[in-house]
Scaffold this motif. Structure first.
Motif, short mmCIF file in Angstrom:
data_model
loop_
_atom_site.label_atom_id
_atom_site.label_comp_id
_atom_site.label_asym_id
_atom_site.label_seq_id
_atom_site.Cartn_x
_atom_site.Cartn_y
_atom_site.Cartn_z
N MET A 26 0.83 -1.21 0.00
CA MET A 26 0.00 0.00 0.00
C MET A 26 0.86 1.24 0.00
O MET A 26 2.00 1.22 0.44
N THR A 27 0.26 2.35 -0.46
CA THR A 27 0.97 3.63 -0.46
C THR A 27 0.33 4.58 0.54
O THR A 27 -0.85 4.45 0.90
N TRP A 28 1.10 5.59 0.96
CA TRP A 28 0.57 6.58 1.88
C TRP A 28 -0.56 7.41 1.25
O TRP A 28 -1.54 7.73 1.94
N PRO A 29 -0.51 7.77 -0.02
CA PRO A 29 -1.67 8.47 -0.59
C PRO A 29 -2.96 7.66 -0.46
O PRO A 29 -4.03 8.25 -0.24
N GLN A 30 -2.91 6.35 -0.57
CA GLN A 30 -4.10 5.53 -0.34
C GLN A 30 -4.57 5.64 1.11
O GLN A 30 -5.77 5.82 1.38
N VAL A 31 -3.62 5.53 2.04
CA VAL A 31 -3.97 5.60 3.46
C VAL A 31 -4.60 6.95 3.79
O VAL A 31 -5.62 7.03 4.49
N LEU A 32 -3.99 8.02 3.30
CA LEU A 32 -4.49 9.36 3.62
C LEU A 32 -5.87 9.60 3.02
O LEU A 32 -6.72 10.24 3.64
N ALA A 33 -6.11 9.07 1.84
CA ALA A 33 -7.44 9.18 1.24
C ALA A 33 -8.47 8.44 2.10
O ALA A 33 -9.59 8.93 2.32
N TRP A 34 -8.09 7.27 2.59
CA TRP A 34 -8.98 6.50 3.47
C TRP A 34 -9.26 7.27 4.75
O TRP A 34 -10.41 7.33 5.21
N ARG A 35 -8.23 7.87 5.34
CA ARG A 35 -8.42 8.66 6.57
C ARG A 35 -9.35 9.84 6.33
O ARG A 35 -10.22 10.14 7.17
N LEU A 36 -9.19 10.53 5.23
CA LEU A 36 -10.08 11.65 4.93
C LEU A 36 -11.54 11.21 4.89
O LEU A 36 -12.42 11.91 5.39
N GLY A 37 -11.77 10.05 4.33
CA GLY A 37 -13.12 9.52 4.30
C GLY A 37 -13.61 9.11 5.68
O GLY A 37 -14.74 9.45 6.08
N ARG A 38 -12.81 8.41 6.43
CA ARG A 38 -13.20 7.97 7.76
C ARG A 38 -13.45 9.14 8.70
O ARG A 38 -14.28 9.05 9.61
N GLN A 39 -12.76 10.24 8.47
CA GLN A 39 -12.89 11.40 9.35
C GLN A 39 -13.92 12.41 8.87
O GLN A 39 -13.95 13.55 9.33
N PHE A 40 -14.78 12.01 7.95
CA PHE A 40 -15.89 12.83 7.46
C PHE A 40 -15.42 14.11 6.78
O PHE A 40 -16.15 15.11 6.76
N VAL A 41 -14.23 14.08 6.20
CA VAL A 41 -13.77 15.25 5.45
C VAL A 41 -14.32 15.22 4.03
O VAL A 41 -14.73 16.25 3.48
N THR A 42 -14.40 14.04 3.43
CA THR A 42 -14.83 13.93 2.04
C THR A 42 -16.35 13.83 1.90
O THR A 42 -16.88 14.08 0.83
N SER A 43 -17.03 13.43 2.96
CA SER A 43 -18.50 13.38 2.92
C SER A 43 -19.03 13.68 4.31
O SER A 43 -18.38 13.35 5.32
N PRO A 44 -20.20 14.32 4.41
CA PRO A 44 -20.68 14.82 5.70
C PRO A 44 -20.93 13.73 6.73
O PRO A 44 -21.39 12.63 6.40
N GLY A 45 -20.66 14.06 7.98
CA GLY A 45 -20.98 13.18 9.09
C GLY A 45 -22.43 13.36 9.50
O GLY A 45 -23.10 14.32 9.11
N PRO A 46 -22.96 12.44 10.34
CA PRO A 46 -24.37 12.47 10.69
C PRO A 46 -24.75 13.46 11.79
O PRO A 46 -25.94 13.74 11.97
N GLY A 47 -23.79 13.97 12.54
CA GLY A 47 -24.12 14.89 13.62
C GLY A 47 -22.89 15.19 14.46
O GLY A 47 -21.85 14.54 14.33
N VAL A 48 -23.02 16.18 15.37
CA VAL A 48 -21.84 16.63 16.12
C VAL A 48 -21.28 15.54 17.02
O VAL A 48 -20.06 15.38 17.13
#
Length: 368
Positions: free
Chosen positions: A1-23
């Motif tokens: 795996m590459t770090w760009p893959q990992v960082l993309a996954w983290r962005l998604g998991r941390q609700f940066v790429t798509s909205p989270g459900p609430g505070v």
């Protein structure tokens, strides 16, 4: 795996790429939101919801009590889900850094004096929330030790943090523009062993894959006893995955998604002290290039708001006097669009200016 893959996954998991459900869900996923700068915490959550989050945060903290504000990870103020507070309290209460002679020398308070303060605060708060000044007065009344007043008045944050770690104190509803302190809601108990495993699980779920040292550094700058740390990892039994030659820990259920991740091509503006940065080691070059370190990690522990492209920090930004200025360290597309998202969740007008790498006038910038 590459770090760009990992960082993309983290962005998604941390609700940066798509909205989270609430505070509360955002705070849960991020393992808390650093909040010594309240506006940064509000913006970090707002950007992950795609809407202004201030009123929801206030309601969660002071009305619903589904969030708690207290000293936590690395000894800094965080917003944490109240339901998860027993996990954090169980883990942080084992660190007991305040028992070290070096801490007593630095604080100017003896072990006996600290024990007296720790014993007095719950009694002082039994009658309800108190301001800092009221709490100092109440502690003096309970202990009968007037000479503690000067130490409490000058080093109150340092002296009250152990109370937070022990689950005896958190922020209460502000009164007259002043911070108050109160007793945290009692929502159950967790053993240190169970708490360590659950906190590690939550960390890897948002900030993995990660090394044992990365988790320990995030928790409290490497203070955890080695045997305890190793036991938490053994009990969780995470999987391992190799990222550019380094073997890192990951939750087994995330291995396939990580391997399937594609590097991000998006650009985002994130708040100061954002968990995307705070959850990673400062020497993680793929996320925070060496050339960006001085601009991001400032004096007195200040972490600047950042511009992220492809998962890595490519610039910083600030907003003042009606102008949002992005100072780029590298070229990146979509900075203006990302800045407009910040302006939108603030709900007030800002002109956007982007200072390009090598721009004349050392960052004078130009209107977007």
């Amino acid at each position: 795996m590459t770090w760009p893959q990992v960082l993309a996954w983290r962005l998604g998991r941390q609700f940066v790429t798509s909205p989270g459900p609430g505070v509360v869900a955002v705070a849960e996923r991020l393992c808390g939101v650093q909040a010594q700068v309240a506006s940064s915490a509000e913006l970090a959550i707002s950007l992950r919801l795609g809407r202004p989050a201030g009123p929801e945060i206030e309601q969660a903290l002071w009305t619903d009590q589904t969030l708690i504000k207290t000293w936590s990870i690395r000894g800094t103020l965080h917003l944490l889900p109240t339901a998860s507070w027993p996990v954090y309290r169980a883990v942080l209460g084992t660190l007991r850094y305040w028992d070290k002679p070096s801490w007593h020398r630095g604080s100017g308070v003896s072990a006996g004096e600290l024990d007296a303060i720790i014993g007095a605060v719950p009694q002082a708060l039994a009658g309800g929330p108190l301001t800092r000044e009221e709490l100092v007065d109440a502690v003096i009344m309970v202990t009968g030790d007037e000479h503690l007043r000067e130490k409490l008045a000058s080093g109150w944050g340092q002296l009250f943090k152990p109370l937070s770690f022990l689950g005896e104190l958190c922020h209460g509803v502000p009164r007259g523009g002043k911070v108050t302190f109160t007793v945290p809601p009692r929502v159950g108990e967790t053993s240190p062993e169970e708490g360590g495993v659950e906190l590690l699980r939550a960390f890897l779920g948002a900030h993995g894959p990660a090394s044992m040292a990365a988790f320990d550094g995030w928790l409290f700058r490497g203070l955890t006893r080695r045997a305890v740390l190793r036991q938490w990892f053994a009990d969780l039994a995470p999987a391992t995955i190799t990222v550019e030659g380094e073997e890192l820990f990951v939750l087994p259920e995330h291995v396939d998604d990580l391997k399937a991740a594609r590097p991000s091509e998006e650009t985002f503006l994130l708040a100061g002290f954002d968990q995307y940065v705070m959850g990673a080691p400062r020497d993680l070059e793929p996320l925070l290039p060496a050339a960006a370190k001085a601009a991001v990690s400032r004096t007195a522990g200040w972490i600047s708001p950042v511009v992220v492209h492809g998962g890595r920090v490519v610039g910083t930004w600030d907003a003042r006097d009606g102008v949002l200025t992005a100072t780029m360290l590298e070229e990146a597309p979509g900075v203006e669009k990302a800045a407009e998202k910040v302006v939108a969740v603030w709900g007030r007008p800002f002109d956007v200016v982007v200072s390009r790498p090598g721009a004349a006038g050392n960052g004078a910038g130009r209107p977007a």
